[in-house]
Scaffold this motif. Structure first.
Motif, PDB file in Angstrom:
ATOM      1  N   LEU A 174       0.825  -1.190   0.000  1.00 27.63           N
ATOM      2  CA  LEU A 174       0.000   0.000   0.000  1.00 27.63           C
ATOM      3  C   LEU A 174       0.868   1.252   0.000  1.00 27.63           C
ATOM      4  O   LEU A 174       1.769   1.393   0.820  1.00 27.63           O
ATOM      5  CB  LEU A 174      -0.907   0.000   1.237  1.00 27.63           C
ATOM      6  CG  LEU A 174      -1.951   1.092   1.327  1.00 27.63           C
ATOM      7  CD1 LEU A 174      -2.990   0.928   0.232  1.00 27.63           C
ATOM      8  CD2 LEU A 174      -2.604   1.074   2.706  1.00 27.63           C
ATOM      9  N   ALA A 175       0.611   2.169  -0.946  1.00 33.68           N
ATOM     10  CA  ALA A 175       1.353   3.432  -1.011  1.00 33.68           C
ATOM     11  C   ALA A 175       0.741   4.421  -0.026  1.00 33.68           C
ATOM     12  O   ALA A 175       0.205   5.467  -0.392  1.00 33.68           O
ATOM     13  CB  ALA A 175       1.329   3.984  -2.423  1.00 33.68           C
ATOM     14  N   SER A 176       0.808   4.054   1.249  1.00 31.38           N
ATOM     15  CA  SER A 176       0.235   4.863   2.311  1.00 31.38           C
ATOM     16  C   SER A 176       1.166   4.783   3.513  1.00 31.38           C
ATOM     17  O   SER A 176       1.941   3.828   3.649  1.00 31.38           O
ATOM     18  CB  SER A 176      -1.157   4.332   2.681  1.00 31.38           C
ATOM     19  OG  SER A 176      -1.735   5.083   3.713  1.00 31.38           O
ATOM     20  N   GLN A 191       4.749  -4.636   8.808  1.00 26.47           N
ATOM     21  CA  GLN A 191       5.248  -5.499   7.741  1.00 26.47           C
ATOM     22  C   GLN A 191       4.061  -6.274   7.181  1.00 26.47           C
ATOM     23  O   GLN A 191       3.678  -7.315   7.730  1.00 26.47           O
ATOM     24  CB  GLN A 191       6.321  -6.451   8.264  1.00 26.47           C
ATOM     25  CG  GLN A 191       7.559  -5.763   8.806  1.00 26.47           C
ATOM     26  CD  GLN A 191       8.484  -5.278   7.710  1.00 26.47           C
ATOM     27  OE1 GLN A 191       9.215  -6.049   7.102  1.00 26.47           O
ATOM     28  NE2 GLN A 191       8.441  -3.982   7.447  1.00 26.47           N
ATOM     29  N   GLY A 192       3.459  -5.773   6.095  1.00 27.63           N
ATOM     30  CA  GLY A 192       2.238  -6.393   5.623  1.00 27.63           C
ATOM     31  C   GLY A 192       1.177  -6.307   6.704  1.00 27.63           C
ATOM     32  O   GLY A 192       0.987  -5.253   7.317  1.00 27.63           O
ATOM     33  N   PRO A 193       0.458  -7.398   7.016  1.00 32.24           N
ATOM     34  CA  PRO A 193      -0.569  -7.373   8.047  1.00 32.24           C
ATOM     35  C   PRO A 193      -0.020  -7.648   9.446  1.00 32.24           C
ATOM     36  O   PRO A 193      -0.773  -7.960  10.356  1.00 32.24           O
ATOM     37  CB  PRO A 193      -1.510  -8.498   7.607  1.00 32.24           C
ATOM     38  CG  PRO A 193      -0.596  -9.493   6.967  1.00 32.24           C
ATOM     39  CD  PRO A 193       0.462  -8.694   6.272  1.00 32.24           C
ATOM     40  N   LYS A 194       1.292  -7.537   9.620  1.00 30.05           N
ATOM     41  CA  LYS A 194       1.926  -7.854  10.903  1.00 30.05           C
ATOM     42  C   LYS A 194       2.664  -6.650  11.460  1.00 30.05           C
ATOM     43  O   LYS A 194       3.089  -5.757  10.729  1.00 30.05           O
ATOM     44  CB  LYS A 194       2.919  -9.009  10.730  1.00 30.05           C
ATOM     45  CG  LYS A 194       2.307 -10.306  10.232  1.00 30.05           C
ATOM     46  CD  LYS A 194       3.371 -11.383  10.089  1.00 30.05           C
ATOM     47  CE  LYS A 194       2.760 -12.695   9.602  1.00 30.05           C
ATOM     48  NZ  LYS A 194       3.774 -13.767   9.518  1.00 30.05           N
ATOM     49  N   LEU A 195       2.823  -6.646  12.780  1.00 27.92           N
ATOM     50  CA  LEU A 195       3.785  -5.785  13.436  1.00 27.92           C
ATOM     51  C   LEU A 195       5.010  -6.621  13.749  1.00 27.92           C
ATOM     52  O   LEU A 195       4.894  -7.772  14.198  1.00 27.92           O
ATOM     53  CB  LEU A 195       3.222  -5.193  14.722  1.00 27.92           C
ATOM     54  CG  LEU A 195       2.209  -4.053  14.590  1.00 27.92           C
ATOM     55  CD1 LEU A 195       1.729  -3.618  15.970  1.00 27.92           C
ATOM     56  CD2 LEU A 195       2.810  -2.865  13.847  1.00 27.92           C
ATOM     57  N   ALA A 196       6.193  -6.060  13.504  1.00 27.18           N
ATOM     58  CA  ALA A 196       7.448  -6.755  13.781  1.00 27.18           C
ATOM     59  C   ALA A 196       8.266  -5.943  14.767  1.00 27.18           C
ATOM     60  O   ALA A 196       8.324  -4.706  14.673  1.00 27.18           O
ATOM     61  CB  ALA A 196       8.239  -6.960  12.489  1.00 27.18           C
ATOM     62  N   LEU A 211      -1.928  -8.929  12.891  1.00 24.51           N
ATOM     63  CA  LEU A 211      -3.116  -8.131  13.187  1.00 24.51           C
ATOM     64  C   LEU A 211      -4.344  -8.658  12.461  1.00 24.51           C
ATOM     65  O   LEU A 211      -5.458  -8.564  12.964  1.00 24.51           O
ATOM     66  CB  LEU A 211      -2.893  -6.670  12.801  1.00 24.51           C
ATOM     67  CG  LEU A 211      -2.239  -5.758  13.836  1.00 24.51           C
ATOM     68  CD1 LEU A 211      -0.828  -6.226  14.180  1.00 24.51           C
ATOM     69  CD2 LEU A 211      -2.211  -4.320  13.349  1.00 24.51           C
ATOM     70  N   ALA A 212      -4.147  -9.196  11.258  1.00 22.97           N
ATOM     71  CA  ALA A 212      -5.285  -9.658  10.454  1.00 22.97           C
ATOM     72  C   ALA A 212      -4.826 -10.751   9.506  1.00 22.97           C
ATOM     73  O   ALA A 212      -3.643 -10.841   9.163  1.00 22.97           O
ATOM     74  CB  ALA A 212      -5.892  -8.504   9.663  1.00 22.97           C
ATOM     75  N   SER A 213      -5.760 -11.590   9.081  1.00 26.04           N
ATOM     76  CA  SER A 213      -5.500 -12.621   8.081  1.00 26.04           C
ATOM     77  C   SER A 213      -6.105 -12.164   6.766  1.00 26.04           C
ATOM     78  O   SER A 213      -7.336 -12.065   6.648  1.00 26.04           O
ATOM     79  CB  SER A 213      -6.121 -13.956   8.507  1.00 26.04           C
ATOM     80  OG  SER A 213      -5.552 -14.409   9.715  1.00 26.04           O
ATOM     81  N   PRO A 214      -5.276 -11.838   5.783  1.00 29.45           N
ATOM     82  CA  PRO A 214      -5.801 -11.324   4.502  1.00 29.45           C
ATOM     83  C   PRO A 214      -6.778 -12.309   3.855  1.00 29.45           C
ATOM     84  O   PRO A 214      -6.545 -13.520   3.841  1.00 29.45           O
ATOM     85  CB  PRO A 214      -4.543 -11.153   3.647  1.00 29.45           C
ATOM     86  CG  PRO A 214      -3.429 -11.007   4.634  1.00 29.45           C
ATOM     87  CD  PRO A 214      -3.810 -11.886   5.791  1.00 29.45           C
ATOM     88  N   ARG A 222      -6.847  -8.873  -0.938  1.00 27.37           N
ATOM     89  CA  ARG A 222      -6.107  -9.441   0.191  1.00 27.37           C
ATOM     90  C   ARG A 222      -5.127  -8.449   0.818  1.00 27.37           C
ATOM     91  O   ARG A 222      -4.465  -8.781   1.793  1.00 27.37           O
ATOM     92  CB  ARG A 222      -5.355 -10.696  -0.259  1.00 27.37           C
ATOM     93  CG  ARG A 222      -6.266 -11.890  -0.540  1.00 27.37           C
ATOM     94  CD  ARG A 222      -5.471 -13.175  -0.675  1.00 27.37           C
ATOM     95  NE  ARG A 222      -4.666 -13.187  -1.889  1.00 27.37           N
ATOM     96  CZ  ARG A 222      -5.101 -13.644  -3.064  1.00 27.37           C
ATOM     97  NH1 ARG A 222      -6.344 -14.094  -3.175  1.00 27.37           N
ATOM     98  NH2 ARG A 222      -4.320 -13.643  -4.122  1.00 27.37           N
ATOM     99  N   LEU A 223      -5.049  -7.258   0.286  1.00 30.50           N
ATOM    100  CA  LEU A 223      -4.145  -6.261   0.835  1.00 30.50           C
ATOM    101  C   LEU A 223      -4.559  -5.916   2.260  1.00 30.50           C
ATOM    102  O   LEU A 223      -5.713  -5.558   2.508  1.00 30.50           O
ATOM    103  CB  LEU A 223      -4.164  -5.002  -0.031  1.00 30.50           C
ATOM    104  CG  LEU A 223      -3.148  -3.930   0.330  1.00 30.50           C
ATOM    105  CD1 LEU A 223      -1.744  -4.389  -0.057  1.00 30.50           C
ATOM    106  CD2 LEU A 223      -3.481  -2.625  -0.373  1.00 30.50           C
ATOM    107  N   ALA A 224      -3.637  -6.017   3.200  1.00 29.18           N
ATOM    108  CA  ALA A 224      -3.972  -5.776   4.609  1.00 29.18           C
ATOM    109  C   ALA A 224      -2.802  -5.130   5.339  1.00 29.18           C
ATOM    110  O   ALA A 224      -2.556  -5.396   6.516  1.00 29.18           O
ATOM    111  CB  ALA A 224      -4.368  -7.092   5.291  1.00 29.18           C
ATOM    112  N   ASP A 225      -2.053  -4.258   4.659  1.00 28.58           N
ATOM    113  CA  ASP A 225      -0.913  -3.585   5.280  1.00 28.58           C
ATOM    114  C   ASP A 225      -1.333  -2.830   6.542  1.00 28.58           C
ATOM    115  O   ASP A 225      -2.424  -2.255   6.611  1.00 28.58           O
ATOM    116  CB  ASP A 225      -0.297  -2.576   4.312  1.00 28.58           C
ATOM    117  CG  ASP A 225       0.596  -3.222   3.271  1.00 28.58           C
ATOM    118  OD1 ASP A 225       0.619  -4.459   3.199  1.00 28.58           O
ATOM    119  OD2 ASP A 225       1.279  -2.486   2.539  1.00 28.58           O
ATOM    120  N   VAL A 226      -0.433  -2.804   7.516  1.00 23.92           N
ATOM    121  CA  VAL A 226      -0.631  -1.974   8.698  1.00 23.92           C
ATOM    122  C   VAL A 226      -0.464  -0.512   8.286  1.00 23.92           C
ATOM    123  O   VAL A 226       0.511  -0.144   7.636  1.00 23.92           O
ATOM    124  CB  VAL A 226       0.372  -2.334   9.801  1.00 23.92           C
ATOM    125  CG1 VAL A 226       0.202  -1.407  10.996  1.00 23.92           C
ATOM    126  CG2 VAL A 226       0.193  -3.787  10.229  1.00 23.92           C
TER     127      VAL A 226
END
Length: 372
Positions: A174-176, A191-196, A211-214, A222-226
């Motif tokens: 995501l460009a956000s 990192q994607g749908p995760k915090l690292a 945080l979420a399962s895409p 399926r995009l689920a970036d933090v």
């Protein structure tokens, strides 16, 4: 190079999709008359140039630091609006502002990381990827999260590169603005749908929490970036996974405490009592920080392109597309105050220094408010 080109195209595509989604929404809900339940007023105002990039104002030791599209970086006393220093980095910006009060960093559209000290450019360093997330300046280091979710660390004194962390890249990013923040001696990044959790000295991975399962039939669904901003609540870091969920992670143990399905495009605010978020239709919801129990929902500001919220004392505040700043009672969601700015959209999440709340508009208005 071909792969990088495809990834860049994907980032642009996702930014376009998000823009199209917002432009095709229903008309904003008209505002109803509001009898203020608490007193508040504008205490000062300043102006900078247009702000179209995802600018995040920095707050350090009673100073707000902001920037505009042109490359102007401005530090102001939070209580009075008095100028501390100003500088121009000489190029248009894509990300900023990160500051620890001594060093201040921004990123240009030409992928240059620029660090200032005392209002003067100290050094510049080229970056391999586009950046839209404000750098983090901490512990005499500058940390950068790129759109491809690679993480880069630099020495704040001389710009020397220290390390790079790169997890396997997702098909789309995501460009956000994402999440990069400190927690004790750990660097926490989205990192994607995760915090690292990373070792800030070496760039090695300490933990990951989901945080979420895409879900979905294609990569876009399926995009689920933090997405940022996130909020620290004692040992918890609470954040939003794009269009999927709001969740809180125990950053001491690296484990997910709770997660709630909640589609949305911007980050969250909160304190040790409540986590507050805005969904894709601009419904404002609150969850109890301890366990994620739903507390309240407000639907009076639907389709008003709300900013991420902030909690200040016993109130939560958001800005909208017409430059209005709305306050709600933190515990009940009751509307308690509404104040105007210049009529252009509130560009970034409100920030606070003590009881002084700062909002920045797309037309470059800096408005400081304070409850009474």
């Amino acid at each position: 190079m071909m792969v990088q080109g495809r990834r860049l195209g994907a980032w642009v595509l996702l930014a376009t999709l998000v823009g199209c989604a917002s432009s095709g929404r229903p008309d904003p809900t008209p505002l109803q008359p509001l009898q203020a339940k608490v007193a508040g007023r504008q205490v000062w105002k300043e102006d900078i140039g247009k702000v179209s990039f995802p600018m995040a104002a920095a707050v350090n030791n009673g100073v707000f630091t902001v920037a505009d599209d042109s490359g102007l970086v401005l530090a102001l006393q939070a209580d009075t609006g008095k100028e501390v220093w100003r500088a121009n980095v000489g190029d248009k910006l894509s990300a900023g502002v990160g500051s620890d009060g001594r060093f201040t960093s921004v990123v240009t559209r030409n992928n240059q990381l620029v660090t200032l000290q005392g209002g003067k450019v100290a050094w510049k360093q080229g970056l391999p990827s586009r950046v839209v997330t404000a750098p983090l300046v901490a512990g005499e280091r500058v940390f950068v999260l790129a759109v491809d979710r690679s993480v880069h660390a630099f020495d704040a004194l001389d710009g020397r590169k220290l390390w790079t962390y790169q997890r396997p890249s997702d098909a789309l990013n995501l460009a956000s603005a994402g999440v990069i923040m400190p927690f004790k001696d750990t660097l926490v990044v989205g990192q994607g749908p995760k915090l690292a959790g990373l070792d800030p000295l070496r760039g090695s991975l300490r933990w990951e929490a989901t945080l979420a399962s895409p879900r979905g039939t294609n990569e876009v669904e399926r995009l689920a970036d933090v997405v940022g901003p996130a909020v620290r609540v004692k040992d918890l870091i609470c954040a939003r996974s794009y269009q999927a969920a709001v969740a809180c992670v125990n950053a001491e143990r690296g484990s997910t405490l709770w997660t709630r399905n909640a589609g949305g495009l911007v980050g969250v605010g909160g304190d040790d009592q409540m986590v507050i978020g805005v969904d894709a239709t601009d419904r404002v919801s609150a969850w109890k920080a301890a366990d994620g129990t739903p507390a309240w929902t407000v639907e009076s500001l639907l389709y008003r392109n709300l900013s991420a919220p902030i909690v200040l004392g016993k109130a939560a505040a958001v800005g909208d597309l017409k430059g209005m700043v709305h306050w709600f009672a933190r515990d009940t969601g009751e509307a308690v105050l509404r104040l105007p700015t210049d009529g252009s959209a509130i560009k970034s999440a409100p920030v606070a220094s003590g009881l002084t709340l700062l909002v920045v508009t797309t037309d470059g208005g800096l408005y400081a408010f304070r409850p009474e």
